[in-house]
Design an enzyme around this catalytic site. Structure first.
Site, PDB file in Angstrom:
ATOM      1  N   THR A  21     151.610  70.852 100.613  1.00  0.00           N
ATOM      2  CA  THR A  21     152.751  71.668 100.163  1.00  0.00           C
ATOM      3  C   THR A  21     152.445  72.562  98.965  1.00  0.00           C
ATOM      4  OG1 THR A  21     153.586  69.945  98.687  1.00  0.00           O
ATOM      5  CG2 THR A  21     154.371  69.894 100.983  1.00  0.00           C
ATOM      6  N   ASP A  48     152.246  65.676 101.185  1.00  0.00           N
ATOM      7  CA  ASP A  48     151.398  65.659 100.000  1.00  0.00           C
ATOM      8  C   ASP A  48     151.884  66.703  98.999  1.00  0.00           C
ATOM      9  OD1 ASP A  48     148.517  64.850  98.865  1.00  0.00           O
ATOM     10  OD2 ASP A  48     148.823  67.007  98.577  1.00  0.00           O
ATOM     11  N   TYR A  53     152.646  71.101  91.444  1.00  0.00           N
ATOM     12  CA  TYR A  53     153.114  72.078  92.447  1.00  0.00           C
ATOM     13  C   TYR A  53     154.527  72.585  92.153  1.00  0.00           C
ATOM     14  CZ  TYR A  53     149.250  70.167  95.294  1.00  0.00           C
ATOM     15  OH  TYR A  53     148.043  69.726  95.767  1.00  0.00           O
ATOM     16  N   LYS A  82     150.905  63.382  92.422  1.00  0.00           N
ATOM     17  CA  LYS A  82     149.673  63.357  91.629  1.00  0.00           C
ATOM     18  C   LYS A  82     149.980  63.509  90.140  1.00  0.00           C
ATOM     19  CE  LYS A  82     147.309  65.751  95.427  1.00  0.00           C
ATOM     20  NZ  LYS A  82     148.413  66.595  95.957  1.00  0.00           N
ATOM     21  N   HIS A 115     145.062  63.765  89.700  1.00  0.00           N
ATOM     22  CA  HIS A 115     144.926  65.053  90.381  1.00  0.00           C
ATOM     23  C   HIS A 115     143.536  65.672  90.219  1.00  0.00           C
ATOM     24  CE1 HIS A 115     147.449  68.792  91.676  1.00  0.00           C
ATOM     25  NE2 HIS A 115     146.230  68.874  92.154  1.00  0.00           N
ATOM     26  N   ASN A 165     139.669  65.148  93.767  1.00  0.00           N
ATOM     27  CA  ASN A 165     138.651  66.019  93.167  1.00  0.00           C
ATOM     28  C   ASN A 165     137.607  65.258  92.344  1.00  0.00           C
ATOM     29  OD1 ASN A 165     139.672  68.724  93.997  1.00  0.00           O
ATOM     30  ND2 ASN A 165     141.456  68.074  92.800  1.00  0.00           N
ATOM     31  N   GLN A 188     140.972  62.499  97.435  1.00  0.00           N
ATOM     32  CA  GLN A 188     141.394  63.730  98.122  1.00  0.00           C
ATOM     33  C   GLN A 188     140.583  64.902  97.573  1.00  0.00           C
ATOM     34  OE1 GLN A 188     145.181  66.652  98.087  1.00  0.00           O
ATOM     35  NE2 GLN A 188     145.730  64.540  98.541  1.00  0.00           N
ATOM     36  N   ALA A 216     141.872  71.882 104.613  1.00  0.00           N
ATOM     37  CA  ALA A 216     141.190  71.542 105.873  1.00  0.00           C
ATOM     38  C   ALA A 216     141.105  72.747 106.808  1.00  0.00           C
ATOM     39  CB  ALA A 216     141.921  70.393 106.575  1.00  0.00           C
ATOM     40  N   SER A 269     151.096  74.803 106.077  1.00  0.00           N
ATOM     41  CA  SER A 269     151.675  76.030 106.600  1.00  0.00           C
ATOM     42  C   SER A 269     153.160  76.019 106.276  1.00  0.00           C
ATOM     43  CB  SER A 269     151.472  76.131 108.115  1.00  0.00           C
ATOM     44  OG  SER A 269     152.055  77.337 108.579  1.00  0.00           O
ATOM     45  N   ASN A 271     154.945  78.276 108.088  1.00  0.00           N
ATOM     46  CA  ASN A 271     155.371  79.009 109.286  1.00  0.00           C
ATOM     47  C   ASN A 271     155.742  77.975 110.361  1.00  0.00           C
ATOM     48  OD1 ASN A 271     154.672  79.903 112.060  1.00  0.00           O
ATOM     49  ND2 ASN A 271     154.352  81.870 111.072  1.00  0.00           N
ATOM     50  N   ARG A 274     153.344  77.516 113.340  1.00  0.00           N
ATOM     51  CA  ARG A 274     152.050  76.906 113.012  1.00  0.00           C
ATOM     52  C   ARG A 274     152.192  75.447 112.589  1.00  0.00           C
ATOM     53  NH1 ARG A 274     150.686  82.185 111.287  1.00  0.00           N
ATOM     54  NH2 ARG A 274     151.168  81.786 109.103  1.00  0.00           N
ATOM     55  N   ASN A 278     149.875  72.874 114.482  1.00  0.00           N
ATOM     56  CA  ASN A 278     148.924  72.059 113.730  1.00  0.00           C
ATOM     57  C   ASN A 278     149.116  70.569 113.973  1.00  0.00           C
ATOM     58  OD1 ASN A 278     147.872  74.405 112.659  1.00  0.00           O
ATOM     59  ND2 ASN A 278     148.893  74.216 110.684  1.00  0.00           N
TER      60      ASN A 278
END
Length: 321
Positions: A21, A48, A53, A82, A115, A165, A188, A216, A269, A271, A274, A278
């Site tokens: 997201t 996620d 965010y 996170k 994070h 990370n 992640q 991904a 996404s 959309n 999609r 997906n």
């Protein structure tokens, strides 16, 4: 279509496919809310997000709307948040998680991640800077932060805890920490055919740590963090040839590639078409030859460079395995 799950090292189950997201600032927050509701309708159960965010209120609202209309129960949803670098001091970790829970209107998260392995000066600013515009780091060791993450799990506010990370050496610092109570359940990281993370994946599997892939599907250069001159993964001719052979989209093949490697994949996404496409990755199989061909696309190329952190000794992309 039933979503497959992976068992984490603490016994909880994590759906293998999730909706990412994080969004460029030009994406309206209401679009995130709509995307989550659409995704729940399609069949996604893994979402996620992160404090960073700035969209957890919208995601919480979307989840509660779908609970209210009978589409899902809270226990059907696997939600990840996170911990941002400005909250690395042990006494701030719980505060940060409680802030996210309040925004989400949830009593727990399914997974809470560190994070990024770099501590920042505490305060309101996501990127605290000095008078010269230089980022102000903090001195706390993420192993100390990890102890506070363990307390979040003990308190029941996070069912599982992990990292994001981190490179191999940083994972080893936590795994070899004296008095370790809980291993990270996952790491992640950016992962796609151009950066397949095969060595890190092998190490994580040897430690019973799940690798989760963000980006991904590659990433678009509209995002603030993203390198501007990289080739577009979904336009790759080899990926497209495999997709054509299976009568699938390149995105579906890129996601299926991860699932067959035992990697949890986040598909992002906003959309509706999609989001649906997906999700349709569970009813076809890539051949061993396809997998080998996709492995051959690796060029250790990052879309996300995060150079703002590169002055810190714990910057993870300098010293990778």
């Amino acid at each position: 279509m039933k979503l497959c799950s992976v068992k984490l090292n603490d016994g909880f189950l994590m759906p293998m496919l999730g909706l990412g997201t994080s969004a460029p600032s030009k994406v309206a927050k209401s679009d995130v809310e709509e995307a989550v509701m659409k995704a729940i309708d399609v069949g996604y159960r893994h979402f996620d997000s992160a404090y960073f965010y700035l969209n957890e209120e919208e995601i919480g609202r979307a989840i509660w709307k779908k609970i209210a209309d009978g589409s899902v129960k809270r226990e059907d949803i696997f939600y990840t948040s996170k911990l941002w670098g400005t909250f690395f001091r042990p006494e701030l970790v719980l505060t940060s998680l409680e802030t996210s829970l309040r925004k989400l209107q949830l009593s727990y998260v399914d997974l809470y991640l560190i994070h990024f392995p770099v501590p920042l000066k505490p305060g309101e600013e996501l990127f605290p800077k000095d008078r010269n515009g230089e980022l102000i780091f903090d001195t706390v060791d993420f192993c100390t932060t990890w102890e506070a993450m363990e307390r979040c799990k003990d308190a029941g506010l996070a069912k599982s805890i992990g990292v994001s990370n981190f490179n191999r050496k940083q994972l080893e610092r936590i795994l070899n920490k004296p008095g370790l109570k809980y291993k990270p359940v996952c790491n992640q990281v950016e992962c796609h055919p151009y950066l397949n993370q095969s060595k890190l994946l092998e190490f994580c599997k040897s430690q019973d740590i799940v690798l989760t892939a963000y980006a991904a599907l590659g990433s678009n250069s509209g995002k603030e963090w993203v390198s501007k001159n990289n080739p577009v993964l979904l336009e790759d001719p080899v990926l497209n040839a495999i997709a054509a052979r299976h009568r699938r989209t390149p995105a579906q093949v890129a996601l299926r590639y991860q699932l067959q490697r035992g990697v949890v994949a986040l598909a992002k996404s906003f959309n509706p078409k999609r989001i649906q496409e997906n999700f349709q990755v569970l009813d076809f199989q890539l051949t061993p030859e396809d997998m080998d061909t996709l492995d051959g696309l690796n060029r250790n190329m990052r879309y996300f460079v995060d150079t703002v952190f590169s002055q810190h000794p714990d910057y993870p992309f300098r010293d990778e395995d």
